[in-house]
Design a protein around this motif. Structure first.
Motif, PDB file in Angstrom:
ATOM      1  N   GLY A 175     -23.541 -20.217  -1.492  1.00  0.00           N
ATOM      2  CA  GLY A 175     -23.947 -20.703  -0.131  1.00  0.00           C
ATOM      3  C   GLY A 175     -25.144 -19.939   0.659  1.00  0.00           C
ATOM      4  O   GLY A 175     -24.946 -18.668   0.286  1.00  0.00           O
ATOM      5  N   THR A 176     -25.925 -20.327   1.331  1.00  0.00           N
ATOM      6  CA  THR A 176     -26.844 -19.350   2.240  1.00  0.00           C
ATOM      7  C   THR A 176     -27.107 -19.993   3.468  1.00  0.00           C
ATOM      8  O   THR A 176     -26.647 -21.241   3.820  1.00  0.00           O
ATOM      9  CB  THR A 176     -28.183 -19.330   1.405  1.00  0.00           C
ATOM     10  OG1 THR A 176     -28.860 -18.564   2.182  1.00  0.00           O
ATOM     11  CG2 THR A 176     -28.917 -20.676   1.290  1.00  0.00           C
ATOM     12  N   ALA A 233     -20.801 -18.726   8.661  1.00  0.00           N
ATOM     13  CA  ALA A 233     -20.441 -18.151   7.498  1.00  0.00           C
ATOM     14  C   ALA A 233     -19.268 -18.874   7.129  1.00  0.00           C
ATOM     15  O   ALA A 233     -18.881 -19.207   5.947  1.00  0.00           O
ATOM     16  CB  ALA A 233     -20.429 -16.638   7.498  1.00  0.00           C
ATOM     17  N   LEU A 236     -19.077 -22.229   5.582  1.00  0.00           N
ATOM     18  CA  LEU A 236     -19.589 -22.119   4.194  1.00  0.00           C
ATOM     19  C   LEU A 236     -18.284 -21.896   3.247  1.00  0.00           C
ATOM     20  O   LEU A 236     -18.187 -22.343   2.237  1.00  0.00           O
ATOM     21  CB  LEU A 236     -20.985 -21.292   3.946  1.00  0.00           C
ATOM     22  CG  LEU A 236     -22.009 -21.779   4.375  1.00  0.00           C
ATOM     23  CD1 LEU A 236     -23.395 -20.845   4.224  1.00  0.00           C
ATOM     24  CD2 LEU A 236     -22.590 -23.107   3.684  1.00  0.00           C
ATOM     25  N   VAL A 241     -17.282 -21.792  -0.983  1.00  0.00           N
ATOM     26  CA  VAL A 241     -18.330 -20.882  -1.538  1.00  0.00           C
ATOM     27  C   VAL A 241     -17.742 -19.456  -1.753  1.00  0.00           C
ATOM     28  O   VAL A 241     -16.864 -19.073  -1.123  1.00  0.00           O
ATOM     29  CB  VAL A 241     -19.325 -20.652  -0.459  1.00  0.00           C
ATOM     30  CG1 VAL A 241     -20.197 -19.417  -0.821  1.00  0.00           C
ATOM     31  CG2 VAL A 241     -20.230 -22.030  -0.243  1.00  0.00           C
ATOM     32  N   LEU A 244     -22.419 -15.637  -0.907  1.00  0.00           N
ATOM     33  CA  LEU A 244     -22.960 -16.172   0.268  1.00  0.00           C
ATOM     34  C   LEU A 244     -24.215 -14.973   0.444  1.00  0.00           C
ATOM     35  O   LEU A 244     -24.070 -13.944   0.347  1.00  0.00           O
ATOM     36  CB  LEU A 244     -22.081 -15.689   1.104  1.00  0.00           C
ATOM     37  CG  LEU A 244     -22.275 -16.231   2.750  1.00  0.00           C
ATOM     38  CD1 LEU A 244     -22.645 -17.779   2.775  1.00  0.00           C
ATOM     39  CD2 LEU A 244     -20.984 -15.824   3.787  1.00  0.00           C
ATOM     40  N   ALA A 255     -21.248 -12.323   8.435  1.00  0.00           N
ATOM     41  CA  ALA A 255     -20.834 -13.008   7.357  1.00  0.00           C
ATOM     42  C   ALA A 255     -19.683 -12.153   6.643  1.00  0.00           C
ATOM     43  O   ALA A 255     -18.701 -12.530   6.231  1.00  0.00           O
ATOM     44  CB  ALA A 255     -21.937 -13.093   6.567  1.00  0.00           C
ATOM     45  N   MET A 268     -21.333 -11.055  -1.541  1.00  0.00           N
ATOM     46  CA  MET A 268     -22.297 -11.241  -0.665  1.00  0.00           C
ATOM     47  C   MET A 268     -23.720 -10.762  -0.987  1.00  0.00           C
ATOM     48  O   MET A 268     -23.542  -9.619  -2.162  1.00  0.00           O
ATOM     49  CB  MET A 268     -22.031 -10.451   0.739  1.00  0.00           C
ATOM     50  CG  MET A 268     -22.949 -10.988   1.846  1.00  0.00           C
ATOM     51  SD  MET A 268     -22.480 -10.522   3.529  1.00  0.00           S
ATOM     52  CE  MET A 268     -22.372  -8.830   3.298  1.00  0.00           C
TER      53      MET A 268
END
Length: 364
Positions: A175-176, A233, A236, A241, A244, A255, A268
């Motif tokens: 995810g982003t 965050a 997601l 996820v 990230l 996040a 991350m």
């Protein structure tokens, strides 16, 4: 939750409130000998940050390091001032002009309109803007002849980051999300998705990207590390996820907090700087970081201006000129596949050679 899904928009912010008093501005530097023992250099380099501040562990901090390195080498003192909000941009620039700055570096696309206004009003001052083309009328040229844009085609490096994320994930979901939907933000997300898609194509896999579909995505509405960013965050993470990519300066801190609360392994990916080095507190979470050579680009532009060689020609960082890149895996070195680094090296060479096309608004 306050986050938004919006379509990509070109250009920087052009909204400014009433003038406010700026704080923390240094006094004009004293003359020095330029570090050579010879005649003093009559040159005052200056910088104004965006609302992220110079301790954002990201692009403001890198710009700050770049201007100070150049100032040290020139034997002068830089004047730097932080903006607390977008209403600070115009008055901060006016203050720097009033202090006799010869070169003003503005950090971030959010300062684009204010930079152009200041540059047009002060044609004898040289300007450098980081992360924006200063083309607010969208005619393909910089809006003032005395502005040098420093830009980065980070989609190329983010492509490598996306490929690495797709290779690393065990949930097949990455995810982003971003701060605001500007080209300099979405370019990371675009490259990331292209890298994941390429991995799927080459490996016959089905890794899903959440938070960006190539046009729309998740954005917090700002660049602060706050509860909104943490909630984005978390949204997601709740969708399984396990890699990230937060894009937008300090929002990575929110996040990281959400990841630690999740109680499972989630990696991350950082942006702009190598977060393992700039913020060791999150080193154990970092798969890698997508890098911009902001410090180097700023240093070179300021040094050239101080030596009388200011060149307003835009600089665009690419994999080929090492203006963008990807950080080592650091703590994740033993966790990634044995073949991944070699594959990334081959992909980098193929992108440089033009054998793999990475699409972005900066691609030639």
């Amino acid at each position: 939750m306050n986050f938004t899904t919006r379509k990509a928009a070109l250009g920087g912010l052009a909204i400014f409130g009433a003038a406010v008093l700026l704080a923390g501005c240094a006094s004009a530097p004293e003359e020095s000998d330029g570090g050579t023992g010879g005649e003093a250099i009559d040159f005052i380099p200056c910088m104004v940050s965006d609302a992220g501040g110079f301790d954002d562990k990201s692009f403001n901090q890198l710009g700050f390091e770049g201007i100070n390195k150049a100032a040290d080498e020139l034997g002068v003192e830089a004047i730097t001032v932080e903006s607390q909000s977008e209403t600070d941009y115009a008055p901060n620039l006016t203050s720097l002009v009033d202090q006799g700055c010869d070169l003003i570096v503005t950090v971030g696309f959010a300062l684009s309109a204010a930079t152009v206004e200041s540059a047009l009003a002060n044609p004898d001052i040289e300007y450098v803007i980081i992360d924006d083309a200063a083309d607010n009328d969208f005619d393909g040229t910089t809006d003032a002849e005395n502005i040098k844009p420093i830009l980065f085609d980070t989609a190329q490096a983010a492509f490598l980051g996306g490929y690495a994320a797709a290779d690393f994930t065990t949930t097949n979901t990455v995810g982003t999300f971003g701060g605001m939907n500007f080209p300099t933000v979405s370019i990371f997300m675009d490259g990331f998705k292209q890298g994941v898609d390429y991995y799927n194509e080459q490996k016959g896999k089905g890794v899903t990207v959440l938070g960006w579909d190539g046009t729309d995505g998740l954005f917090t509405g700002g660049f602060e590390a706050n509860d909104t960013a943490r909630q984005v965050a978390q949204s997601l993470i709740d969708q399984n996820v396990d890699v990230l990519l937060p894009v937008g300066g300090p929002i990575y801190q929110s996040a990281a907090a959400a990841i630690r609360e999740a109680g499972r392994e989630i990696a991350m990916i950082g942006v702009d700087a190598d977060f393992t080095e700039t913020d060791p507190s999150v080193a154990d979470l970092m798969l890698t970081s997508i890098l911009k050579g902001i410090d180097v680009g700023t240093y070179e532009a300021v040094l050239a201006a101080g030596q009388g060689d200011f060149d307003p020609t835009p600089f665009i960082g690419t994999l080929e000129n090492e203006g963008v890149g990807i950080a080592p895996f650091h703590d994740y070195e033993s966790k990634v596949s044995d073949t991944l680094q070699g594959e990334l090296d081959d992909l980098k060479a193929a992108i440089i050679a033009g054998d793999i096309e990475v699409k972005s608004y900066l691609a030639k």
